[in-house]
Structure formats: structure tokens, C-alpha cells
Design a protein around this motif. Structure first.
Motif, short mmCIF file in Angstrom:
data_model
loop_
_atom_site.label_atom_id
_atom_site.label_comp_id
_atom_site.label_asym_id
_atom_site.label_seq_id
_atom_site.Cartn_x
_atom_site.Cartn_y
_atom_site.Cartn_z
N GLY A 159 0.79 -1.23 0.00
CA GLY A 159 0.00 0.00 0.00
C GLY A 159 0.82 1.28 0.00
O GLY A 159 0.31 2.35 -0.36
N GLY A 176 -6.12 -1.22 -1.05
CA GLY A 176 -6.80 -0.26 -1.91
C GLY A 176 -6.35 -0.39 -3.36
O GLY A 176 -5.56 -1.27 -3.73
N TRP A 177 -6.87 0.51 -4.18
CA TRP A 177 -6.55 0.48 -5.61
C TRP A 177 -5.54 1.55 -5.99
O TRP A 177 -4.93 1.47 -7.07
CB TRP A 177 -7.83 0.64 -6.43
N GLU A 178 -5.34 2.55 -5.14
CA GLU A 178 -4.34 3.57 -5.39
C GLU A 178 -3.06 3.18 -4.66
O GLU A 178 -2.79 3.57 -3.53
CB GLU A 178 -4.84 4.94 -4.93
N THR A 179 -2.27 2.35 -5.29
CA THR A 179 -1.05 1.82 -4.70
C THR A 179 0.14 2.18 -5.59
O THR A 179 -0.02 2.51 -6.77
CB THR A 179 -1.15 0.29 -4.57
N PRO A 180 1.36 2.15 -5.03
CA PRO A 180 2.53 2.50 -5.84
C PRO A 180 2.67 1.67 -7.10
O PRO A 180 3.13 2.17 -8.13
CB PRO A 180 3.70 2.26 -4.88
N HIS A 181 2.28 0.40 -7.04
CA HIS A 181 2.33 -0.48 -8.21
C HIS A 181 1.01 -1.24 -8.28
O HIS A 181 0.40 -1.53 -7.24
CB HIS A 181 3.49 -1.48 -8.11
N PRO A 182 0.56 -1.58 -9.49
CA PRO A 182 -0.65 -2.42 -9.58
C PRO A 182 -0.42 -3.76 -8.87
O PRO A 182 0.65 -4.37 -8.99
CB PRO A 182 -0.82 -2.62 -11.10
N ARG A 194 -3.48 -9.80 -4.27
CA ARG A 194 -4.49 -9.01 -3.55
C ARG A 194 -5.37 -9.93 -2.70
O ARG A 194 -5.68 -9.61 -1.54
CB ARG A 194 -5.34 -8.23 -4.56
#
Length: 612
Positions: free
Chosen positions: A210, A238-244, A250
């Protein structure tokens, strides 16, 4: 201790005098406070006697009696005797006044906090590698009868070669009344402490992926207290992470911090196995649990042979008198033998140089190409029912096989005009190959997957909880989805690319697109049949809605309505592919009424090979 944020009754005495820049703890020169939690502290110190830097782990609360101190020292000494590549070796165990400590070499590496502060966020694969190494050491400690009791980012030490070690095992021991039997208390609390350790590891994984402290709490103990069911917070990636973050990773991370304790990992090896499965699958196409499965296929086969009557017939001289269609009916009654014949005939075609799309997926053709001797050899190669399974696991496999057979029958009834019933039945079966193999070869993992798919108990915060999807549950247990296992085995069996496409079921959460060719049409037909069987397994009050939902998803693309679906569901068992109860004798069957039309396809190398 030089910690301005701690009260005097919480900290060891600092041996520094007013105006003296050096602050001391016993003989150690205090350099920096690397971590502080509600249970422990980690200090960077210099040892003048050894002439080197060390890391000191101390509890936040000193043992409250001589007996407690003796128990702390004895436990720390036992931990120091544990040797593992992923457990930091202890330099010294000591005591300054009432404060015990464990010392480690600074050269072992830097804490995870330090690593994250000085470099960009690691890629998910690197993060999973760090956590997997940490779990290796933690699992070894758990199996030796010890827990960490204060998992923090600072308890994960990384060196320049990315080797990870566990730091601070058993430093934060539970404070109990001085009159307690410490050995009894420790044994009783070990399981709970081990499970809490795994929750802490899950939070560390969330912190890495995260890119920020979980719930804005650097102290993971405080984050745990805010999480459900103790608190009100829900911890999910979450979906706003440094990398997908890949979906399997997940799912693993979210299971580790699930709001319901029963859905979390309870054993470090289970958490580790899921992570390793994904890591290896991500690093190479045939990694993860797939090599283990391939080894099991070599040793005990794919499935056990269920029909004793068919086995007796194959050993008798009556096989030569059977008509080809009747013989294929008998073979289709046994799932293991059907798969074995497909494997053998397509592997033979590959060895003869046939194109990859020349897959034989018709039992009559397979039998004709292999001959009666080939059928008998295939039957002899299979283990009898139930193989290595115990009674409960065998019953679960038998139940799953009946569901798969029912899906095949429904797919036959729903198939468009002009397609071979045997082909449709076998595609529906192959869409469940991964599920069947997991239930046979990994029954404990299959049970974990089923448990994660069950909805947890309702709570005030979550009055309508939902279980994980099958894909997410498989990710959380195995590190890969069940379709990937089935496709890997089908590829290993030399089945063609077109079939590898058809045996992937339509994802339940994805829109159904139009069928552009025969392969898409058959894939969608069999996917609908499998979803209908899943709907039939729902509670009675949800069954009709499940059937209608599945029908609406496919109606436009397959040209089917509820009338055709209900007719297919009411079709009698006993047609091509119907099977007797595993382990029970099979009787002779009449040719199927559905067998008559051949699948529309151009001649291929498999036809030429069959005519040789």
C-alpha cells in the motif's frame, strides 16, 4: 533510556549524566531508536567491548517479578538455540537492572522501515519474496513452540542481498501475575499468539504494497486493536497503490487481514504456501503448485478409477464383442478412464508430429485409435477407487464428480444442433479439471477454499456478509486459480490450443461476449451448464434466482431462454457421460439418444492419424 515519549515507569534507566552527550544503557552507547510499539522497542547501539554496532530488542514492560524474569530469560535462551537461515542469530541475552534485552548484529541488515524510507516502493513480486522469507523463519519458530508476539515492520531485517530474517522472537512476552505457572500460560497462549503473528505479517504485507502505514498507525499492535472484530476498521488493499497489485496477491493479502478471524491464515505454512504459489506462478508459467501437482500425476495419476464393473469387463474377454458406441458409453461412465484415454491418444498424436490444434475430443475416435489393448493398458494404469483418499475426502470427490457429470449432461441438452454430444460432455468435464485435481490431490486445500467461499456470520457492521468468490479463495489458498491448474495439466497432456481456450470457464463477474466461432460457442454452452449446476447447489430460496441469473447472462449469445434451460435441467440422467456412483459396479448402457450428429469441423491431422 533516551525516549522522550515514554514515561519513567515504562523505560529502563538511562545511565547518562546531565550535560554528557553520550546516553548509555548499561555498557551500550545508545545511537538511535529504530522502533517503538506498545509491546517492545528496538535500539541501535554501539558496544564498546566488542567495538561494533548492535541492535537491542527490549520489552516495553519489564518482567514484574523474579520468577517472571527467570521465565523471560529461559524462553529467550530457548529461542537463541533455534537455527534457521531466516531467523536472526542472537549475539547476547542480558539484563540491565530490571530490563532484559536480546542483542543482534547490526550487520544483519536494516529494518523494513529503514528500507522503505530510503528507496522506492518495491514491486509486488519483491514484496512477496520478503514476506515469504519472513514466514519461513516464523513458521520454523512456531513449529519449535515459540511465537513472536510483536510483529512489526522493524522485526523484518533485510540485507543488501535481499535476505530477510525475523528479529525479536519472544522478546515481548506476556505479562502475567507473578503467582502464575508461566509454562502453562505460555503453552495455552501459543496458538493465539501464533495467529496474531500471522495477522501482523498480513499487515506488514499491506504496508509494503500500500505504500503507507496501515490505518495510519506505525504500531501494528494499535492497528490490530482498531480492526474488526475488536474495533470497527476494515483493512483491505486499496486500488491507489505505488504499483498495480495482481489479483492473486491481492486475495492473499486481503485474506491475511480479513475481518472475520476464521477466514484468516491460522498456520504460517498455509500463508507461505499461498505466497509461494503466486510468486512462482508469476515468475514462470509452470511454477507454484503446478510442479507439485505434476509430480503427483506421475506417482498416483490424475483421478482414481471409479467403476469396478467396467474394470472387470476390461479384464474379461467380452470387450471385443462390444460395439464402438456401446464401448464409448461404458468408458464415459468412468471419468478417470475417459481422461486417461484422451491423454494417451493426444500425446501419441503429438509424438507423431500432428499439429497442435489436432486434438481428439471424441471417445469413439480415441478408442478406435488406441485399440482394445490400449484401453486395457489405460485402465490398468489407474489406481482403483478411492486411491490415497480417506473416507471423507473420497465422499467429497465422489460428490464433486456427480456435479461435474450433471453439468456435462446439461451441456449436452443445451448444445446447438450439429455438435457431437461426447465432445460437449468432455469440454464441460475439462472445465472442471482443476477442481477435480485439487479435490483429489490437495483435499485439505479444497476444504480451505470451500470454507472461504462460505459467508461469515452476520454482525452489526456487516449484516449481509459474503464469502469469497471461488477464484479469490483459490488465490488465497494456492496462489493461483483452479482454471490455471486445469489448463496447465491439459497443456502437459498435449491437448491443443483450441481446447485450452474452451476449458476456461466464463468468469462469473465478466460480461458474456458473442461467440465468434465454434470454440467460443461450445465454451459458453459448457460454462452456462456449469453455472446452472452451481445454482442448483444454492439454498432452495435462492435456487430459482440463480438459475434465472445464469440464463440471462448467456441468453442473447446462445439464443436460449428459461424454457430451454428448464427442459435441460429436467432431462433424465443416463445419457452420454452419465456415471454410476464412484466405487459401484456399472451396468451395460444403451447408445445415447443424443449421440448422432458430429461436430462441424474440417478434417485435421488427427483424422489422418486415426486412419493410419
Amino acid at each position: 533510556m533516551p525516549d522522550a515519549h515514554l514515561s519513567a515507569d515504562q523505560t529502563p534507566h538511562a545511565g547518562s549524566a546531565a550535560g554528557v552527550p553520550l546516553r548509555m544503557f548499561g555498557r551500550f552507547e545508545l545511537r538511535a531508536l529504530l522502533n517503538k510499539s506498545t509491546r517492545g522497542m528496538l535500539w541501535l547501539v554501539r558496544d564498546p567491548r566488542l567495538g561494533q554496532e548492535l541492535m537491542l530488542c527490549l520489552p516495553r514492560q519489564a518482567p514484574n517479578s523474579a520468577q517472571a524474569m527467570e521465565h523471560w530469560q529461559r524462553t529467550a535462551q530457548a529461542v537463541a538455540r533455534i537455527q534457521h537461515p531466516n531467523i536472526a542469530p542472537v549475539v547476547e541475552i542480558g539484563q540491565v537492572e530490571q530490563w532484559p534485552f536480546v542483542a543482534y548484529e547490526r550487520s544483519l541488515g536494516e529494518t523494513l522501515d529503514e528500507r522503505l524510507a530510503r528507496q522506492a516502493a518495491p514491486l509486488p513480486l519483491e514484496a512477496a519474496d520478503w514476506i515469504a522469507q519472513y514466514l519461513e523463519g516464523l513458521a520454523f519458530a512456531h513449529e519449535a513452540g515459540h511465537a513472536h508476539r510483536d510483529v512489526q515492520c522493524a522485526s523484518l531485517i533485510i540485507n543488501a542481498a535481499n535476505q530477510v530474517r525475523v528479529l525479536g522472537l519472544e522478546v515481548a512476552q506476556e505479562i502475567v501475575p507473578s503467582s502464575s505457572d508461566f509454562s502453562t500460560v505460555t503453552r495455552r497462549a501459543l496458538r493465539e499468539a501464533a495467529e496474531e503473528d500471522l495477522l501482523g505479517v498480513g499487515l506488514v504485507l499491506h504496508r509494503i504494497l500500500g505504500g503507507r502505514p496501515v490505518l495510519d498507525q506505525p504500531d501494528l499492535q494499535l492497528a490490530m486493536q482498531q480492526m474488526q472484530p475488536l474495533g470497527r476498521e476494515l483493512v483491505r488493499l486499496g486500488w491507489e497503490t505505488p504499483h498495480p497489485i495482481p489479483d492473486p496477491l491481492r486475495a492473499i493479502g486481503n485474506r491475511a487481514t480479513a475481518s472475520q478471524p476464521r477466514q484468516r491464515y491460522h498456520i504460517a505454512r498455509s500463508f507461505l504456501r499461498a505466497l509461494e504459489g503466486w510468486r512462482l506462478s508469476a515468475a514462470q508459467d509452470d511454477g507454484g503448485p503446478i510442479p507439485i501437482l505434476m509430480d503427483k500425476l506421475q506417482r498416483i495419476g490424475h483421478l482414481p478409477m471409479a467403476g469396478t464393473g467396467l474394470a472387470r469387463l476390461l479384464q474379461s474377454s467380452g470387450l471385443e464383442t462390444q460395439h464402438g458406441s456401446l464401448l464409448s458409453e461404458l468408458v464415459l461412465k468412468d471419468m478417470a478412464l475417459s481422461l486417461e484415454l484422451l491423454r494417451r491418444v493426444n500425446n501419441s498424436l503429438k509424438q507423431q508430429g500432428a499439429p497442435v490444434d489436432g486434438t481428439v475430443l471424441n471417445m469413439q475416435r480415441a478408442i478406435a485409435m488406441l485399440g482394445l489393448n490400449g484401453v486395457e493398458a489405460a485402465a490398468r494404469a489407474l489406481k482403483p477407487w478411492p486411491g490415497p483418499l480417506n473416507e471423507i475426502a473420497a465422499a467429497l470427490l465422489g460428490s464433486l464428480m456427480k456435479r461435474v457429470q450433471r453439468a456435462g449432461q446439461i451441456a449436452q441438452a443445451l448444445r446447438p444442433a450439429g455438435y457431437d454430444a461426447e465432445v460437449v460432455y468432455l469440454i464441460a468435464l475439462m472445465q472442471n479439471l482443476g477442481r477435480l485435481l485439487v479435490q483429489y490431490h490437495f483435499p485439505d486445500d479444497a476444504q480451505q477454499i470451500r470454507q472461504l467461499m462460505q459467508a461469515p456470520e452476520p454482525t452489526a457492521e456487516q449484516p449481509n456478509p459474503r464469502g469469497l468468490s471461488e477464484q479469490a479463495a483459490a488465490y488465497a489458498v494456492l496462489g493461483c486459480d483452479l482454471d490455471a491448474l486445469g489448463v496447465a495439466v491439459a497443456r502437459y497432456w498435449s491437448l491443443g490450443d483450441e481446447l485450452l481456450h474452451m476449458i476456461r470457464r466464463q468468469p462469473p463477474d465478466a460480461a458474456v461476449r458473442g461467440a465468434d466461432n465454434d470454440a467460443d460457442l461450445l465454451r459458453l454452452t459448457c460454462s452456462l451448464a456449469n453455472e446452472l449446476v452451481d445454482a442448483l447447489g444454492l439454498p432452495e430460496n435462492k435456487r430459482q434466482a440463480g438459475i434465472e441469473l445464469a440464463t440471462r447472462r448467456y441468453a442473447r449469445n446462445l439464443g436460449l431462454g428459461l424454457r430451454e434451460v428448464y427442459q435441460a435441467l429436467q432431462a433424465p440422467a443416463g445419457e452420454a457421460g452419465a456415471s454410476a456412483e464412484p466405487g459401484q459396479p456399472t451396468s451395460s448402457a444403451q447408445p445415447s439418444a443424443l449421440r448422432g450428429k458430429a461436430m462441424a469441423a474440417k478434417p485435421d491431422a488427427a483424422d489422418e492419424a486415426g486412419g493410419r
